[in-house]
Write a protein that holds these residues in place. Structure first.
Motif, short mmCIF file in Angstrom:
data_model
loop_
_atom_site.label_atom_id
_atom_site.label_comp_id
_atom_site.label_asym_id
_atom_site.label_seq_id
_atom_site.Cartn_x
_atom_site.Cartn_y
_atom_site.Cartn_z
N THR A 189 -7.90 -3.76 0.95
CA THR A 189 -8.13 -2.90 -0.21
C THR A 189 -6.85 -2.17 -0.61
OG1 THR A 189 -10.42 -2.58 0.51
CG2 THR A 189 -9.58 -1.06 -1.14
N ALA A 190 -6.13 -1.64 0.39
CA ALA A 190 -4.90 -0.92 0.10
C ALA A 190 -3.87 -1.83 -0.58
CB ALA A 190 -4.33 -0.35 1.39
N ARG A 191 -3.74 -3.03 -0.09
CA ARG A 191 -2.74 -3.96 -0.64
C ARG A 191 -3.08 -4.33 -2.09
NH1 ARG A 191 1.27 -6.25 1.91
NH2 ARG A 191 0.43 -5.62 3.95
N ILE A 192 -4.36 -4.58 -2.35
CA ILE A 192 -4.76 -4.92 -3.73
C ILE A 192 -4.53 -3.73 -4.66
CG2 ILE A 192 -6.70 -5.57 -5.19
CD1 ILE A 192 -7.86 -7.07 -2.80
N ALA A 193 -4.87 -2.51 -4.19
CA ALA A 193 -4.65 -1.31 -5.01
C ALA A 193 -3.18 -1.15 -5.35
CB ALA A 193 -5.18 -0.08 -4.27
N VAL A 194 -2.29 -1.40 -4.38
CA VAL A 194 -0.85 -1.31 -4.62
C VAL A 194 -0.42 -2.35 -5.65
CG1 VAL A 194 1.41 -1.72 -3.58
CG2 VAL A 194 -0.26 -0.27 -2.40
N GLN A 195 -0.89 -3.55 -5.52
CA GLN A 195 -0.53 -4.62 -6.46
C GLN A 195 -1.00 -4.28 -7.88
OE1 GLN A 195 -2.30 -8.06 -4.66
NE2 GLN A 195 -0.71 -8.29 -3.10
N ILE A 196 -2.20 -3.70 -7.98
CA ILE A 196 -2.73 -3.32 -9.29
C ILE A 196 -1.84 -2.26 -9.93
CG2 ILE A 196 -4.66 -2.15 -10.44
CD1 ILE A 196 -6.52 -3.58 -8.46
N ALA A 197 -1.42 -1.26 -9.10
CA ALA A 197 -0.55 -0.20 -9.62
C ALA A 197 0.79 -0.76 -10.08
CB ALA A 197 -0.35 0.87 -8.56
N LEU A 198 1.32 -1.73 -9.33
CA LEU A 198 2.63 -2.31 -9.66
C LEU A 198 2.57 -3.19 -10.91
CD1 LEU A 198 3.91 -3.26 -6.08
CD2 LEU A 198 4.65 -1.35 -7.53
N THR A 199 1.36 -3.60 -11.31
CA THR A 199 1.24 -4.44 -12.51
C THR A 199 0.85 -3.62 -13.73
OG1 THR A 199 -1.05 -4.98 -11.85
CG2 THR A 199 0.69 -6.54 -11.25
N GLY A 200 1.04 -2.31 -13.66
CA GLY A 200 0.90 -1.48 -14.86
C GLY A 200 -0.43 -0.78 -15.03
N HIS A 201 -1.10 -0.42 -13.94
CA HIS A 201 -2.38 0.29 -14.03
C HIS A 201 -2.29 1.60 -13.25
CE1 HIS A 201 -3.28 -4.01 -14.52
NE2 HIS A 201 -4.24 -3.62 -15.34
N LEU A 202 -3.03 2.59 -13.73
CA LEU A 202 -3.16 3.85 -12.99
C LEU A 202 -4.38 3.73 -12.08
CD1 LEU A 202 -2.21 6.80 -12.55
CD2 LEU A 202 -3.82 7.48 -14.35
N VAL A 203 -4.18 4.02 -10.79
CA VAL A 203 -5.25 3.88 -9.79
C VAL A 203 -5.49 5.24 -9.13
CG1 VAL A 203 -6.02 2.71 -7.70
CG2 VAL A 203 -4.61 1.48 -9.37
N LEU A 204 -6.74 5.63 -9.03
CA LEU A 204 -7.13 6.84 -8.31
C LEU A 204 -7.97 6.43 -7.12
CD1 LEU A 204 -8.32 9.07 -11.32
CD2 LEU A 204 -6.01 8.76 -10.45
N SER A 205 -7.70 7.04 -5.95
CA SER A 205 -8.48 6.69 -4.77
C SER A 205 -8.40 7.81 -3.74
CB SER A 205 -7.96 5.38 -4.17
OG SER A 205 -8.87 4.91 -3.17
N THR A 206 -9.11 7.60 -2.60
CA THR A 206 -9.15 8.59 -1.53
C THR A 206 -8.76 7.97 -0.20
OG1 THR A 206 -11.46 8.22 -0.90
CG2 THR A 206 -11.06 9.75 -2.71
N LEU A 207 -8.27 8.83 0.69
CA LEU A 207 -7.97 8.47 2.07
C LEU A 207 -8.53 9.55 2.98
CD1 LEU A 207 -4.21 7.34 1.95
CD2 LEU A 207 -6.13 5.88 2.56
N HIS A 208 -8.92 9.19 4.18
CA HIS A 208 -9.39 10.18 5.15
C HIS A 208 -8.22 10.57 6.05
CE1 HIS A 208 -13.74 10.45 4.49
NE2 HIS A 208 -13.65 9.20 4.08
N THR A 209 -7.49 11.62 5.66
CA THR A 209 -6.42 12.17 6.48
C THR A 209 -6.50 13.68 6.44
OG1 THR A 209 -4.81 12.24 4.67
CG2 THR A 209 -4.91 10.20 5.96
N ASN A 210 -5.81 14.33 7.39
CA ASN A 210 -5.91 15.79 7.49
C ASN A 210 -4.99 16.53 6.54
OD1 ASN A 210 -7.87 15.79 9.53
ND2 ASN A 210 -6.32 15.47 11.11
N ASP A 211 -3.88 15.92 6.16
CA ASP A 211 -2.99 16.56 5.20
C ASP A 211 -2.36 15.49 4.32
OD1 ASP A 211 -1.00 15.36 6.73
OD2 ASP A 211 -0.44 17.20 7.77
#
Length: 564
Positions: free
Chosen positions: A396-418
């Protein structure tokens, strides 16, 4: 109330010049259709404050006025009056001394109420007065939500544990009453601003808790509720279109209801336990979607977020643990971005709010519709902006990165503390540093803190230990003023009312990108960002303490990993 008593009360109020003849005539016209007592009609119409009515009745009847909010009622006293009787006649027993039972009512002069109570109690009755709303609150508090309904069921139906597991709940005589009980639970939860209802069986009792402002609060329920736990679960399952016969496996569903004019989308989850099924109902109110300015962002952070959201491509990650408000921030961002000239598609698990003008897709792993597969299909729909509910794996992360690099704005979430840990999380997933620096624009870490109740807030001396733990991180122990709530009816005696976010913005500038390419640790990236002016979660929270929005103990509670 008898006609004679009503007439006397009317004359008494006129003699004391508390109401006018015109007001009394209007109240007498409105009274027959509703069946209300004259005093209640006058109060409802605004002609007479309830406190004044109680004073007049007290003087006339020679009865004491009791403040139920300041009194603790022993549970054994409640057994003298059934819940359904107390609710119907709007009275509550508050004390027993020998053979005398003290009963609180707002209209004890009513002969029908006196006669009815004499029929069910062999004790002598001592009457006292209290406000009607206080009596209703006390009945709900001490008898428990839905106690009258459970009383009725106990008198008309067999315990639910005797019902065959495969029985259709609609065929059970008590089904309508069980439905009424669930409606009472839903209404009380909504009135208390709860986001979740937890129905949990333990031993020989059922515990019901509401999550209000992120904290679980117990609610009193009738002790007999244990006998009907299976009927309650079955009724909820029918509403959510689930299998009522399946009790060994977890089940998830959803249904919609309308409460006090608000449309609620309810998500239901069942888990099997040794004592029966535990249920959680999450309440989602589509009308409570917040705009970006309402999230509690500092002016500089709001400007930064809006600037990034206007970029034509890149990824914005919102990070934090479960229940930290990440999804709300994403929806608020989408709401601001939603324009007729933009195509916005989301893939979520689950869809929490339905937004007009945005194409939303629900993940369904059982048929192979995962985040990754959905993202591939979404690209063929020519989107400008895409939202991914959560990046959980490398694919999922790799596809999201590829989508952003091809000219799209992507919003998403990650489970991290900071915020800085979001970078190391992506690296751990296997995403190359150069892809992170090329695609990601910003990491936003957040938590939700409870706001000090505006009605009972007061200045207090901060706990030195709490201040010491916070000040180690922000470099100062100076607190101009600290406010805490002492607890009142408005905030359900918690001292807090509502929540807002504290935030940490890590914008990827050239220095941060260079550290990522070097695979620097999260601590190194965080330190560099702070040198460049990044405000941490605790620092943002400290500012809200200074502004009197929240308390030091609340900031410490939600950011322990940051301060510890």
């Amino acid at each position: 109330m008898s006609t004679t008593t009503q007439a006397f009360l009317g004359r008494l109020l006129l003699e004391k010049k508390i109401v006018t003849e015109a007001q009394l005539d209007q109240a007498l016209k409105e009274q027959p259709p509703t069946g209300e007592r004259l005093g209640r009609v006058l109060v409802r119409l605004g002609y007479l404050p309830e406190a004044v009515l109680l004073t007049v009745l007290s003087e006339h009847l020679g009865l004491e006025i009791v403040d139920l909010r300041a009194r603790e009622i022993p549970l054994e006293v409640l057994r003298h009056v059934p819940a359904k009787f107390a609710l119907f006649y709007q009275l509550i027993p508050i004390e027993q001394q020998n053979d005398v039972l003290t009963v609180c009512a707002c209209h004890p002069e009513d002969v029908y109420v006196r006669d009815a109570l004499a029929l069910i109690s062999p004790l002598r009755i001592r009457w006292v007065l209290a406000a009607g709303q206080d009596i209703q609150d006390a009945i709900r508090q001490y008898y428990g939500v839905g106690a009258d309904t459970i009383d009725q069921i106990m008198g008309t139906a067999a315990p639910a544990n005797d019902i065959p597991a495969s029985a259709d709940i609609e065929e059970i005589d008590s089904e309508a009453s069980i439905g009424k009980f669930i409606n009472q639970i839903l209404k009380e939860a909504h009135d208390k601003r709860a986001t979740d209802i937890h129905i949990e069986p333990y031993g020989h009792e059922v515990r019901i808790r509401y999550r209000v402002d992120g904290v679980l609060l117990d609610t009193r329920v009738p002790t007999q509720l244990w006998h009907f736990k299976e009927s309650i679960n079955s009724r909820i399952k029918i509403m959510a279109d689930l299998n009522i016969a399946e009790k060994r496996l977890p089940q998830d569903g959803r249904f919609k209801v309308k409460v006090n004019g608000a449309d609620l989308d309810l998500r239901v989850s069942f888990l099997p336990t040794p004592f029966g099924q535990s249920a959680v109902i999450r309440l989602l109110n589509n009308s409570q979607l917040l705009s970006l300015p309402e999230l509690g962002l500092a002016p500089d952070d709001l400007t930064t977020l809006r600037r990034i959201l206007q970029k034509p491509h890149g990824i914005v990650f919102v990070t934090g643990p479960t229940g930290s408000g990440k999804t709300t921030t994403l929806y608020s961002s989408l709401y601001e971005l939603n324009r007729a000239e933009r195509k916005i598609i989301t893939i979520e698990d689950p869809i929490e709010y339905q937004l007009k003008g945005i194409t939303q897709v629900q993940v369904q792993p059982s048929i192979g519709l995962s985040f990754a597969n959905g993202l591939r299909s979404m690209l063929r729909h020519d989107p400008d902006i895409m939202m991914v509910g959560e990046v959980r794996d490398e694919e999922t992360a790799r596809i999201a990165v590829q989508i952003a690099l091809t000219g799209h704005l992507v919003l998403s979430t990650l489970h991290t503390n900071d915020a800085a840990s979001g970078i190391t999380r992506l690296l751990d997933m296997g995403i190359e540093p150069y892809l992170i620096t090329s695609a990601v624009e910003c990491f936003v870490a957040q938590r939700l803190v409870r706001r000090v109740c505006p009605r009972c807030r007061q200045p207090v001396r901060a706990d030195p230990g709490t201040v010491r733990k916070l000040s180690r991180k922000i470099g100062t122990a100076d607190i101009p003023s600290v406010f805490e709530g002492k607890g009142c009816e408005f905030c359900n005696f918690t001292g807090y009312y509502g929540r807002e976010g504290i935030y940490e913005f890590l914008v990827l500038d050239p220095d941060i990108r260079a550290l990522i390419l070097e695979r620097a640790s999260a601590g190194q990236i965080r330190a560099r960002a702070m040198q460049q002016g990044m405000q941490t979660l605790v620092e943002n929270g400290w500012q809200k303490i200074k502004d009197g929005i929240t308390s030091p103990s609340e900031i410490l509670r939600v950011s322990q990993q940051e301060t510890g």
